[in-house]
Design an enzyme around this catalytic site. Structure first.
Site, PDB file in Angstrom:
ATOM      1  N   MET A 151       0.842  -1.191   0.000  1.00 17.16           N
ATOM      2  CA  MET A 151       0.000   0.000   0.000  1.00 17.16           C
ATOM      3  C   MET A 151       0.882   1.247   0.000  1.00 17.16           C
ATOM      4  O   MET A 151       1.730   1.394   0.881  1.00 17.16           O
ATOM      5  CB  MET A 151      -0.894   0.020   1.246  1.00 17.16           C
ATOM      6  N   ILE A 156       2.177  -5.134   8.119  1.00 15.17           N
ATOM      7  CA  ILE A 156       3.587  -4.781   8.216  1.00 15.17           C
ATOM      8  C   ILE A 156       3.758  -3.274   8.054  1.00 15.17           C
ATOM      9  O   ILE A 156       3.284  -2.689   7.074  1.00 15.17           O
ATOM     10  CB  ILE A 156       4.415  -5.517   7.143  1.00 15.17           C
ATOM     11  N   GLY A 192       1.466   4.245   4.628  1.00 10.02           N
ATOM     12  CA  GLY A 192       2.357   3.434   3.811  1.00 10.02           C
ATOM     13  C   GLY A 192       2.769   2.127   4.466  1.00 10.02           C
ATOM     14  O   GLY A 192       3.367   2.139   5.526  1.00 10.02           O
ATOM     15  N   SER A 193       2.473   0.983   3.848  1.00  7.55           N
ATOM     16  CA  SER A 193       2.689  -0.284   4.541  1.00  7.55           C
ATOM     17  C   SER A 193       2.390  -1.459   3.606  1.00  7.55           C
ATOM     18  O   SER A 193       2.276  -1.297   2.393  1.00  7.55           O
ATOM     19  CB  SER A 193       1.782  -0.338   5.768  1.00  7.55           C
ATOM     20  N   ARG A 194       2.233  -2.648   4.211  1.00  5.28           N
ATOM     21  CA  ARG A 194       2.006  -3.857   3.435  1.00  5.28           C
ATOM     22  C   ARG A 194       1.209  -4.863   4.260  1.00  5.28           C
ATOM     23  O   ARG A 194       1.295  -4.867   5.487  1.00  5.28           O
ATOM     24  CB  ARG A 194       3.368  -4.457   3.061  1.00  5.28           C
TER      25      ARG A 194
END
Length: 230
Positions: free
Chosen positions: A99, A157, A187-189
């Protein structure tokens, strides 16, 4: 759907105080110098947009694994689920959805089931698109047990900019497919570990919509999909 609902989306409650802070700073910037104020307006709109929480049309057929996040499929590879979930040492197929700061960051349950475990682990804040982010970065992991006894791991994450992982569920909670279970700020995953023998139905670089895009079919026999960019 009217034009207004196309652009104006509901905002997650977590974002209200951030939008208020951005708006207050914008007022001060206007007082200092009008051009700065308009920059503040743009940042305030972005903040609202970041915390948007749109309604999604969740597929209802049994056996489907739905994307838990908006973003791009950045990795598809075998990997061992986080040890803190106790799902064993055998590698499973991991599908990672990255993301960026313009994606919706509300996370949704990929399958229906009971939350068997929730485990937070502190860590670094590397770029979430990197493979080693799954091991080194701050993360929050869920193990969801489905009706047939199989489990799926979902891992939030933190990324290079993200500094807060939020999880709204706890062990023994019952989730429906597409139900909101968490959020990651800026901002991440999110990684999904599929059960053994289940092939992903998405490809690297494919865009995903949380609660709508089908990642895999637990009841199907279709092989892993291949795609080409055009």
């Amino acid at each position: 759907m009217d034009m207004m609902s196309t652009f104006v989306k509901p905002m997650h409650p977590e974002g209200r105080r951030f939008v208020a802070i951005f708006a207050a700073i914008t007022v001060v910037l206007f007082i200092i110098w009008e051009p700065l104020g308009w920059i503040g307006v743009g940042l305030t709109v972005w903040c609202y947009y970041f915390f948007r929480d749109p309604v999604r049309q969740v597929p209802q057929r049994e056996g489907l694994v739905i994307s838990p996040a908006d973003g791009i499929v950045s990795l598809i590879e075998p990997a061992v689920p986080p040890t803190e979930l106790g799902m064993g040492p055998e590698p499973l197929t991991r599908v990672s959805v990255f993301m960026n700061v313009f994606n919706c960051h509300v996370n949704r349950a990929p399958v229906p089931g009971t939350v068997a475990a929730v485990a937070y682990r502190a860590g670094k804040f590397l770029n979430a698109s990197l493979d080693k982010a799954s091991v080194d970065n701050e993360r929050n992991s869920l193990a969801i047990t489905m009706a047939d006894g199989r489990q799926i791991a979902v891992v939030q994450i933190a990324g290079l900019v993200a500094r807060r992982i939020l999880c709204f569920t706890e062990p023994n909670s019952v989730l429906r497919t597409g139900e909101r279970f968490g959020l990651i700020r800026f901002g991440s995953r999110v990684d999904v570990y599929l059960p053994d023998g289940v092939a992903p139905l998405v490809s690297l670089g494919q865009g995903c919509i949380a609660g709508e895009t089908v990642l895999a079919d637990l009841t199907g026999s279709e092989p892993a999909r291949m795609a080409r960019a055009v």
